[in-house]
Write a protein that holds these residues in place. Structure first.
Motif, PDB file in Angstrom:
ATOM      1  N   LEU A  30       0.824  -1.204   0.000  1.00  8.12           N
ATOM      2  CA  LEU A  30       0.000   0.000   0.000  1.00  8.12           C
ATOM      3  C   LEU A  30       0.862   1.260   0.000  1.00  8.12           C
ATOM      4  CD1 LEU A  30      -2.972  -0.770   2.430  1.00  8.12           C
ATOM      5  CD2 LEU A  30      -3.125  -0.078   0.027  1.00  8.12           C
ATOM      6  N   THR A  31       1.947   1.225   0.775  1.00  4.44           N
ATOM      7  CA  THR A  31       2.869   2.358   0.796  1.00  4.44           C
ATOM      8  C   THR A  31       3.479   2.574  -0.577  1.00  4.44           C
ATOM      9  OG1 THR A  31       3.378   1.943   3.127  1.00  4.44           O
ATOM     10  CG2 THR A  31       4.944   3.277   1.888  1.00  4.44           C
ATOM     11  N   THR A  32       3.825   1.469  -1.251  1.00  3.36           N
ATOM     12  CA  THR A  32       4.367   1.572  -2.606  1.00  3.36           C
ATOM     13  C   THR A  32       3.358   2.188  -3.559  1.00  3.36           C
ATOM     14  OG1 THR A  32       5.781  -0.358  -2.249  1.00  3.36           O
ATOM     15  CG2 THR A  32       5.305   0.241  -4.531  1.00  3.36           C
ATOM     16  N   ILE A  33       2.136   1.713  -3.508  1.00  2.00           N
ATOM     17  CA  ILE A  33       1.095   2.238  -4.390  1.00  2.00           C
ATOM     18  C   ILE A  33       0.904   3.732  -4.167  1.00  2.00           C
ATOM     19  CG2 ILE A  33      -1.399   2.212  -4.813  1.00  2.00           C
ATOM     20  CD1 ILE A  33      -1.292  -0.841  -4.415  1.00  2.00           C
ATOM     21  N   ASP A  82       4.906   4.143 -16.512  1.00  2.00           N
ATOM     22  CA  ASP A  82       5.753   3.296 -15.664  1.00  2.00           C
ATOM     23  C   ASP A  82       5.166   3.185 -14.260  1.00  2.00           C
ATOM     24  OD1 ASP A  82       7.512   2.983 -17.767  1.00  2.00           O
ATOM     25  OD2 ASP A  82       8.783   4.661 -17.123  1.00  2.00           O
ATOM     26  N   TYR A  83       4.749   4.352 -13.740  1.00  2.00           N
ATOM     27  CA  TYR A  83       4.154   4.351 -12.407  1.00  2.00           C
ATOM     28  C   TYR A  83       2.908   3.474 -12.354  1.00  2.00           C
ATOM     29  CZ  TYR A  83       7.135   8.468 -11.669  1.00  2.00           C
ATOM     30  OH  TYR A  83       8.203   9.321 -11.562  1.00  2.00           O
ATOM     31  N   GLY A 112      -0.126  -1.219 -10.804  1.00  2.00           N
ATOM     32  CA  GLY A 112      -0.947  -2.358 -11.203  1.00  2.00           C
ATOM     33  C   GLY A 112      -0.384  -3.670 -10.701  1.00  2.00           C
ATOM     34  N   ASN A 113       0.941  -3.850 -10.858  1.00  2.00           N
ATOM     35  CA  ASN A 113       1.559  -5.090 -10.390  1.00  2.00           C
ATOM     36  C   ASN A 113       1.439  -5.244  -8.873  1.00  2.00           C
ATOM     37  OD1 ASN A 113       2.353  -5.874 -12.958  1.00  2.00           O
ATOM     38  ND2 ASN A 113       4.344  -4.841 -12.809  1.00  2.00           N
ATOM     39  N   THR A 114       1.682  -4.148  -8.171  1.00  2.00           N
ATOM     40  CA  THR A 114       1.584  -4.194  -6.703  1.00  2.00           C
ATOM     41  C   THR A 114       0.154  -4.469  -6.269  1.00  2.00           C
ATOM     42  OG1 THR A 114       3.398  -2.599  -6.556  1.00  2.00           O
ATOM     43  CG2 THR A 114       2.054  -2.929  -4.574  1.00  2.00           C
ATOM     44  N   GLY A 115      -0.815  -3.835  -6.933  1.00  2.00           N
ATOM     45  CA  GLY A 115      -2.224  -4.070  -6.602  1.00  2.00           C
ATOM     46  C   GLY A 115      -2.631  -5.506  -6.844  1.00  2.00           C
ATOM     47  N   SER A 127      -3.960 -10.892  -4.790  1.00  2.00           N
ATOM     48  CA  SER A 127      -3.631 -12.309  -4.638  1.00  2.00           C
ATOM     49  C   SER A 127      -3.519 -12.678  -3.168  1.00  2.00           C
ATOM     50  CB  SER A 127      -2.325 -12.620  -5.370  1.00  2.00           C
ATOM     51  OG  SER A 127      -1.942 -13.958  -5.166  1.00  2.00           O
ATOM     52  N   MET A 128      -2.906 -11.789  -2.367  1.00  2.00           N
ATOM     53  CA  MET A 128      -2.767 -12.056  -0.944  1.00  2.00           C
ATOM     54  C   MET A 128      -4.130 -12.118  -0.262  1.00  2.00           C
ATOM     55  SD  MET A 128      -0.708  -9.876   1.955  1.00  2.00           S
ATOM     56  CE  MET A 128       0.828 -10.100   1.068  1.00  2.00           C
ATOM     57  N   VAL A 129      -5.006 -11.169  -0.607  1.00  2.00           N
ATOM     58  CA  VAL A 129      -6.351 -11.168  -0.021  1.00  2.00           C
ATOM     59  C   VAL A 129      -7.099 -12.436  -0.406  1.00  2.00           C
ATOM     60  CG1 VAL A 129      -8.599 -10.014  -0.053  1.00  2.00           C
ATOM     61  CG2 VAL A 129      -6.508  -8.664   0.140  1.00  2.00           C
TER      62      VAL A 129
END
Length: 378
Positions: free
Chosen positions: A175-178, A199-200, A205-208, A213-215
């Motif tokens: 979340l911090t990364t996003i 790029d951002y 998108g990848n982090t989300g 996947s974790m959820v």
């Protein structure tokens, strides 16, 4: 080992000795094989085989037994506590301990090495005390149940707090990364520089997707062990389904899988989740530049079906084999891929839901062997 009597039961058995005027009284619990005394007065508590018990002779009738001389009664004259092998009981009285639903727990009994008798009033007193014994046994049983439930609730709350802490930690970083890249995109937009926005957005998108996947892993873990739907399962067919599900990573890694024959009873969906996690782990935690080789076997053990997944990967050290079964635990070794830390925890939960267990061990050279016992109904 005879349990230490509670103060309430000890008080009742002492009162019974006073009421009947006999030197020995005891509260006996009688099981299928044994008689053990939960409280005594005049003797030390002990345990004996049911076949040697005087109280086991007629206690299921529900009626009191009163004998002035047990050696004259053919039901008791050959008993080891009467004929001298263990004792020489003469006077004997026993009152069955009967619950409200008619179950006979054992007896409140009195005895002496001398012949004797008790009055109707004394017998009635013993019957009243026997009813009190049943009430105390019930209350103490409920107290133990409540204490066990409280301990389990406290343990569950502790695990839940730990689980929540790990989840919040693992979600906070992405979340911090996003948020960081969103702020960068906003700053670029305000400055009129949009060159890095794509790029951002790609990073966001990848982090989300990793967060999603974790959820999903957490939700899947939460549903394991619910309603089970046992059915006849073919191990080779189940493995083939998993191979098709994981076709992309298996092909990319050059993995090879072989599977033995076994037909067993289990919940197909949950067993498929178990095998999918174990096979995925065998591929994900492979050694560098070594194609995964995975052997899956199954046989019938004393307690039910036993499945084994054996790989040639990195293996898991002895000190980590228990803790990796806890939710959200990851080893963070060099070269390990990212993950939720729920794969092995999910497998352990599937095994437990089936009435079995999961064990992790090494194989002689390198790799891991995961043994899954699926319980008596498989």
């Amino acid at each position: 080992m005879v349990p230490i009597p509670s103060e309430r039961l000890q008080n009742l058995v002492e009162l019974a000795r006073t009421v009947c005027g006999q030197p020995v009284t005891a509260i006996n619990i009688i099981t299928e094989d044994l008689q053990y005394q939960v409280a005594t007065a005049g003797i030390d508590p002990h345990m004996c085989a049911r076949e040697d018990s005087m109280c086991a002779v007629g206690f299921l009738s529900g009626a009191p037994t009163v004998l002035e001389d047990a050696s004259l009664d053919p039901r008791y004259s050959g008993n080891p506590y009467v004929d001298g092998r263990r004792g020489r009981v003469r006077f004997y009285a026993s009152i069955p301990l009967i619950t409200d639903d008619g179950f006979v727990l054992g007896t409140l009994c009195a005895g002496s090495r001398e012949t004797g008798r008790i009055s109707d009033e004394q017998l009635r007193g013993l019957e009243i005390l026997a009813a009190q014994v049943v009430d105390v046994l019930h209350l103490e049983h409920r107290a133990r149940q409540l204490a066990g439930a409280l301990a389990e609730a406290e343990r569950s709350n502790g695990l839940l707090a730990e689980f929540a802490g790990r989840i919040s930690h693992d979600l906070r970083n992405p979340l911090t990364t996003i948020l960081g890249y969103v702020e960068l995109a906003e700053m670029d937009a305000e400055a009129g520089h949009d060159g890095h926005s794509s790029d951002y957005l790609g990073i966001v998108g990848n982090t989300g997707r990793r967060m999603l996947s974790m959820v999903e892993d957490v939700l899947a873990f939460a549903t394991i062990g619910g309603d089970l739907h046992p059915a006849l399962v073919s191990l080779p067919e189940l493995v083939q389904d998993v191979v098709e599900d994981l076709a992309a990573i298996l092909e990319e890694s050059g993995a090879s899988i072989d599977c033995g024959e076994l037909t067993f009873t289990a919940d197909p969906g949950q067993t498929r989740v178990l095998l999918q996690n174990l096979i995925h782990n065998a591929v994900a935690y492979r050694r560098p530049r070594v194609p995964p080789v995975i052997h899956i076997t199954g046989h019938r053990g004393e307690e039910g079906a036993v499945l084994r997944v054996i790989d040639n990967g990195k293996g898991i050290g002895l000190a980590d084999r228990e803790r990796v079964l806890d939710p959200l635990v990851r080893l963070h070794r060099e070269g390990d891929p990212p993950g939720s830390g729920l794969g092995l925890a999910t497998c352990a939960r599937v095994a437990a839901a089936a009435g079995g267990r999961l064990e992790i061990g090494p194989i002689p050279d390198v790799g891991t062997i995961v043994t899954v016992h699926l319980g008596p109904h498989s």
